[in-house]
Design an enzyme around this catalytic site. Sequence first.
Site, short mmCIF file in Angstrom:
data_model
loop_
_atom_site.label_atom_id
_atom_site.label_comp_id
_atom_site.label_asym_id
_atom_site.label_seq_id
_atom_site.Cartn_x
_atom_site.Cartn_y
_atom_site.Cartn_z
N ASN A 29 -7.66 -5.16 0.98
CA ASN A 29 -8.12 -3.80 1.21
C ASN A 29 -9.63 -3.67 1.20
O ASN A 29 -10.19 -2.75 1.80
CB ASN A 29 -7.49 -2.86 0.19
CG ASN A 29 -6.04 -2.57 0.55
OD1 ASN A 29 -5.75 -1.80 1.43
ND2 ASN A 29 -5.12 -3.26 -0.13
N THR A 89 1.48 -3.37 10.61
CA THR A 89 0.02 -3.53 10.50
C THR A 89 -0.27 -4.72 9.59
O THR A 89 -0.34 -5.84 10.05
CB THR A 89 -0.65 -2.24 10.00
OG1 THR A 89 0.04 -1.77 8.83
CG2 THR A 89 -0.60 -1.16 11.08
N GLU A 91 1.13 -5.48 -0.26
CA GLU A 91 -0.05 -6.29 0.03
C GLU A 91 -0.42 -7.16 -1.17
O GLU A 91 -0.64 -6.67 -2.27
CB GLU A 91 -1.22 -5.40 0.42
CG GLU A 91 -1.03 -4.76 1.78
CD GLU A 91 -2.09 -3.74 2.14
OE1 GLU A 91 -2.21 -3.42 3.33
OE2 GLU A 91 -2.77 -3.24 1.23
N THR A 112 8.61 7.38 3.87
CA THR A 112 7.87 6.13 3.79
C THR A 112 6.77 6.10 4.82
O THR A 112 6.56 7.07 5.54
CB THR A 112 8.80 4.94 4.01
OG1 THR A 112 8.04 3.73 3.83
CG2 THR A 112 9.38 4.92 5.39
N LYS A 122 8.07 -0.01 8.57
CA LYS A 122 6.88 -0.80 8.31
C LYS A 122 6.20 -0.24 7.09
O LYS A 122 6.33 0.95 6.75
CB LYS A 122 5.92 -0.79 9.51
CG LYS A 122 5.32 0.56 9.89
CD LYS A 122 4.10 0.99 9.13
CE LYS A 122 3.01 -0.06 9.18
NZ LYS A 122 1.81 0.42 8.37
N THR A 182 -13.37 -4.35 7.99
CA THR A 182 -14.56 -5.18 8.25
C THR A 182 -14.18 -6.61 8.63
O THR A 182 -15.03 -7.37 9.04
CB THR A 182 -15.48 -5.21 7.02
OG1 THR A 182 -14.75 -5.68 5.89
CG2 THR A 182 -16.02 -3.82 6.74
#
Length: 413
Positions: free
Chosen positions: A408, A154, A277, A191, A180, A413
């Site tokens: 995040n 993702t 991230e 995970t 992932k 959006t």
Amino acid sequence: MADWQEIPGGVTAPKGYKAAGIAAGLKPSGAPDLALILSDVEAIAAGVFTTTQVRAACVDYCRQQLENKHNARAILCNAGQANAATGAQGWADAVESAQLLAQALQVPAESVLVASTGVIGQRIKMEQLRAGIPQLVAAASDNGSEQAAAAIVTTDLVTKAIALETTLDGRPVRIGGICKGSGMIHPNMATMLAFVTCDAAVSTHLWQQMLSRAADQSFNQITVDGDTSTNDTLLALANGQSRTPAITEMGTEAEKLEAMLTEVCIRLAKAIARDGEGATCLIEVQVTGAPDDASARQIARTIAGSSLVKSAIFGRDPNWGRIAAAAGRAGVPFDQTSLRIQLGDFLLMEHGQPLSFDRAAASAYLKQAAAGDYLKTDTVLIVVDLGDGQGKGNAWGCDLSYDYVKINAEYTT
């Protein structure tokens, strides 16, 4: 020296496995989003799953299947929609997904396990999945691991795969894996999504025990942001196609196999933490001198998950006080006068007392890690010793950057 060697091939490196990954239209971006892992024969199956009370339909489906039947032929994974918090229709979609693949493969529906990842509250786009299943099955090949790894991501920046080989009873045995994960990483089981294949013959109960122990030393020891996913799933298949004698109880061969399984899981788990991230570096925390291994792992994970520690590392600030504070709140009793803290080669505290150190050089060490090779040299090492205990454990995380909030804040959006 390790009893194994790294080999190419991911989940298709072990004998008797195929894999595929395609773009079925589940993601608006048009990126690959549907993956298949297929064993040529019925395989022993084991799983470890999220313990959260808000679970995706695929988690409950797999848990139910493995309670009733400890074998599987295939794993189907969709990316784009988590199919979590989607009610009765989400459950029906998970069941139909398994049935559709089973029909295409001409195997019983009970032989198919399913996994999902994506936005919570969104059902699988079933029209696209129905159309994609035949294409997915047709694409399955014995070198399809890379495509499958690409189809399950993702927000990941890179795909994650590993395969190792050892020798049991004079014959080669292999374990491969893909996973992932980049955000919502603080597993309390396994995970985000990880799939492991093995060609050894292992009894059902032993394979499950090995996988659970491996998860405790790997996926349960990583953290990116302190959030546990609704979809956390670790599935492992062992199909016996190496033709080695069946392993039914612990012993030398079982220990050797479990060590390799654990190493595969650790490699995959570290890849997730490294790909956090917005992260610029991997953090590895090594704790020794604890009362037992579980206590050491708990302290290591608390330090790796501390927002203050993570922020300091992103700011290249060797603020060891935050490390000490995190260790102290981990819930494990220890004598603070025995505490020793090291950052890379820099000894910051010993016998519970602060030491003089070259702050500029320590900051440069953190900057060097952030500028390092993404796959090899970007690790910030924190070593904590608590005293005379025999317990030891590691945890992995990443720094906390401005980009984490941006990624995040804009996720849907």
